[in-house]
Write an enzyme that holds these catalytic residues in place. Sequence first.
Site, PDB file in Angstrom:
ATOM      1  CB  SER A  33     -57.732   4.246   1.726  1.00  0.00           C
ATOM      2  OG  SER A  33     -58.043   4.170   3.090  1.00  0.00           O
ATOM      3  CG  ASP A  85     -51.822   0.712   5.962  1.00  0.00           C
ATOM      4  OD1 ASP A  85     -52.091   1.664   6.722  1.00  0.00           O
ATOM      5  OD2 ASP A  85     -52.493   0.454   4.947  1.00  0.00           O
ATOM      6  CG  HIS A 128     -53.154   4.329   4.431  1.00  0.00           C
ATOM      7  ND1 HIS A 128     -53.735   3.089   4.310  1.00  0.00           N
ATOM      8  CD2 HIS A 128     -54.096   5.226   4.036  1.00  0.00           C
ATOM      9  CE1 HIS A 128     -54.976   3.225   3.863  1.00  0.00           C
ATOM     10  NE2 HIS A 128     -55.207   4.507   3.679  1.00  0.00           N
TER      11      HIS A 128
END
Length: 804
Positions: free
Chosen positions: A670, A743, A777
Site C-alpha cells: 500500500s 482492490d 487490497h
Amino acid sequence: MIQKLFLISALICVVSPDSNSQEALKYQLPPQEIVKIVDAPVTPIVSVSPDKSNIVIVERPSIITISELSTEELRIGGLRINPSNSGPSRQTYNKGYKIMNIDGTNERDIAGLPVDPHLGSPEWSPDGKKFAFINSKQSEIELWVCDMTSLKAWKIAGNINMVFGSSISWLSDNKSLIYCVTDPEKGTKPERSLVPEGPVVQENLGKQGQAATYQDLLKDPVDEAIFEYFAKSQMMLWDGINSIRIGKKGMITDVSPSPDGNYLLVTTISRPFSYIVPFYNFPTLTQIWDLKGNIVRTLLEEPLIENEPRGYDMVLPGPRFYNWRSDEPATVYWVEALDDGDYKKEMKYHDQVYILPAPFSGSPGQFIATELRFSGITWGKGDFALVTEGLSRTRTRVISSFNPVDPQNTKKKIQEYNTDDGYNNPGRFMTEPNSRGRSVLLFADKGKSLFLNGNGASPEGDRPFIDKYNIAENKTIRLWRSEAPYFETVNSWLDISKGLVLTSRQSVTDVPNYFIRNLKNRKLIQVTKFENPYPQLEGIHKELVRYKRNDSLDLSFTLYLPADYTRGKDAPLPTLLWAYPREYNDPSAAGQVSGSPYTFTRVSPASALVYVTQGYAILMDAAFPIVGVDGKEPNDTFVEQLVANAEAAINKAVDMGVTDPKRVAVSGHSYGAFMTANLLAHTRLFAAGIAESGAYNRSLTPFGFQNERRSYWEAPDVYNRMSPFMNADKVKDPIMLIHGMADNNSGTFPIQSERFYSALKGYGATVRLVLLPNESHGYAARESVLHKHWEVLNWMNKYVKNKN
C-alpha cells in the site's frame, strides 16, 4: 455461482530486457519451508464472559482457497456483498467453539452446534449466561444462541441481513435479541438488461463536491435498484421464545438498543443515491423507536453528502455522533460543531454536546462544550465521567473529568499528550460492562480510583502496564509492568479485591498464551496451552536495532537473521528492507521505538518475514518517519526524508556486518509500495524492489491521500514529485508490481499498477506486473499468497541474491 475468473491461473504481465510478453501461468509454489508457514494452523482466540467465569475458545480456520474467494460477489454502494446469503463477502468465519473455566480447567464441548460451521464471534448476554452467534451458509445466514448452563446451542432465526455488518444486539433483560432479516417481500432481484435504456448522466450546478477516491460505487439506475433490493431489511425481536416484527422495513444501517432495553436508536438511509460517494453519505434518518416500532422522536434528517469536509479538524455542520449514555437507562446524546465545521474560526468552544433523556419529548439540553474537536465520552457513574477531545493537525489529545450533574463547571483537565508520543502516553482508562452490558469506567476504592493500561512504549520497546489513578489527587501509581524477557498485555480485570487480571504472555520462544496474574503476590496461572505453529522458524535470530538518521533523528528496525547464520563469521547476507512511511509533526515522537524485542515471531501468511528461511536478512518494519517542521507539511520534503531513512537503515545493517550493500531489496504494501517505487525512482540504493498494491499517480487521488489534506491544485509540485508515475523515466533498477485485481482500498485502484507498468515499460525498465485474480487490497487465498511468495523469491534470487 462461481465466477469464471482465472480460477486455476494467475494473470501475470512480464517485461524483461530481452522480451516483452505475457505469461499464462498457473499458480506456483515456493519452497516447502514457506508453504508450511502459510499452511500453519491458526492460533485460537478467546472470548471472556462478562461475569468472568468462563472462556470461549474460538477455533479459527486455516487460510481460505481461491475457490472460496471466487464465489459470486456484488460490489455496490461502497459495499462488497455475498448475494447468495445477504452477508459480507470475503469474510473469514470460525470453525468451532469450546468452553472452559476462567482458570483453564474443565474444558467442554457445546452440543447442537451447526454441521459444517462457519461461525461469527460470540455476542454475550449482559449476565454472561448465554451468547449469540451467526452461522453463515451458502444460501442464508442463521442466528443461533448457546446456553452456558446446559451447554446447548440452537437456531432461532434464518435469513439474517448482514449487508451493513452485524445487526445483533442483546437487550438488558438477558433473554431478548434485536436483529434484522432480509426483506420478506423483496421479490426477485433486478436484472441488468444487455440493451441499455439510455446514457448515465451526472450533473453539478455550481456547488463544490469534493470527495475522496472511493471504490465499488453505484454506477447507474440498475445498480440503484439492486442496492436497494439487498439493503432493505425487517427488524425483529426475539423474546426468548418467539420472533416478532418491529416497525416497517427499510434500509436499516444501524440499530442500538437503549441500556434499559425499552428503546432503539435506528439509522436508515434512503434515496437519492450517489455515484461518487458510498452508502454512508446517502440521505440518513436517525430516529428513536419503541420496541413496537413506533417512532418516538426523529433526531436527524440528513441530506445526501457529496461535498465532504477537507482539511485538518474539519467536520460537517449539524449533529453527529448519536449514542446512548451508558450509565443511565435511556438518555441519548450527540455533538454539534459551534464553528459550522470549520475549526479555523477563532472561538473558545468548537463543539457542543447535547443530551436528551427519555421520554424524549422535551428540548435537548446543552451538556458540555469542548475547546478542541469532541472525540467521545467514557461514562462512569452519576457524578463522574470523562470527555475526550483533540486535534488531528497537532495530534493533541485532552482527557477531562466532569460531573454529569454540572458538566461545564466541573470540567477538569487530567491528561494532555501528543498521540504520536508513545513514550509519554499515560494509557487508557480501563472499562468493564455494567449490569446492562454497557461499557463504563472501572472504579476501585469505593469510587475514589480508576485504572489505566497502555502499551508502555520506551527506548527498550513496548512494556505494557497497569496504573492506579487517584481521582482526588490526580496522581497515578504503577501496579505492574511487563518485564523482559517477556511481552505481556492486559486483557481484563478478573477480581480487583484479589488483584487478579487476565493477561496474554509471550516471549521470543514462547507462543502467546493466556494467564491469570496475581498483582499482589506476582503468581501466574496458565490458562491456555496453545502450541507453536511455526517450528520451522525456531532458531531465527530476532533483534531490535536502533540507529540515527543523518539529521540525528532516532530510528529503528527489527532484524531477523536465518537460523544457521553466525554474525561475524559468515559473509554479509542479501537483505530485504520492509517499511511503511508515517507522518509526524514532532521529531522527538518520530524517532521513538515501537513494538517489542520480546514478542513471539508470528507470521501472517503473506508476510515478507518468510524469506528469512531462504537465506535473507530481513530489516522488518524499518522506521520511515516523514516529519513536518518549521511550519511545513511533512510531504513538502517527502522524497528527501525517504532517501535519508533508507540510507540510515542500510548503513546500520552494513555496519553490523549482516548486509551486503550491493544486495539489498526494498518492499512494502500500500503506502509502503508507494515508498518502494519512490525509492527506486529517486535513488540507486537498492538492487531491486517489490511494490504490493500501491498507488503511483497522485493526480488520481486529487483531493488528498493518506494524511495529505491539500488538493492537487493547491500543491501540484508536491503531488507530482511524490508520484512515481511522474518519475517513471528515472527508475533504473528492477521493480516488481503486485496488485489484487479486486482492490477496493481508497485510491489503490488496480489501474495504478497497470499504468505505472506501462510507463516503466515505455522507458525500458526491468519490470514485472503480477495481477492476482479476485484478490482485494490484502491477499487472502492460499494459491494467491503462495504464488506471490514464489514471484517475490524468484525476483530477489535473480536480481538481489545472485546479482553479479
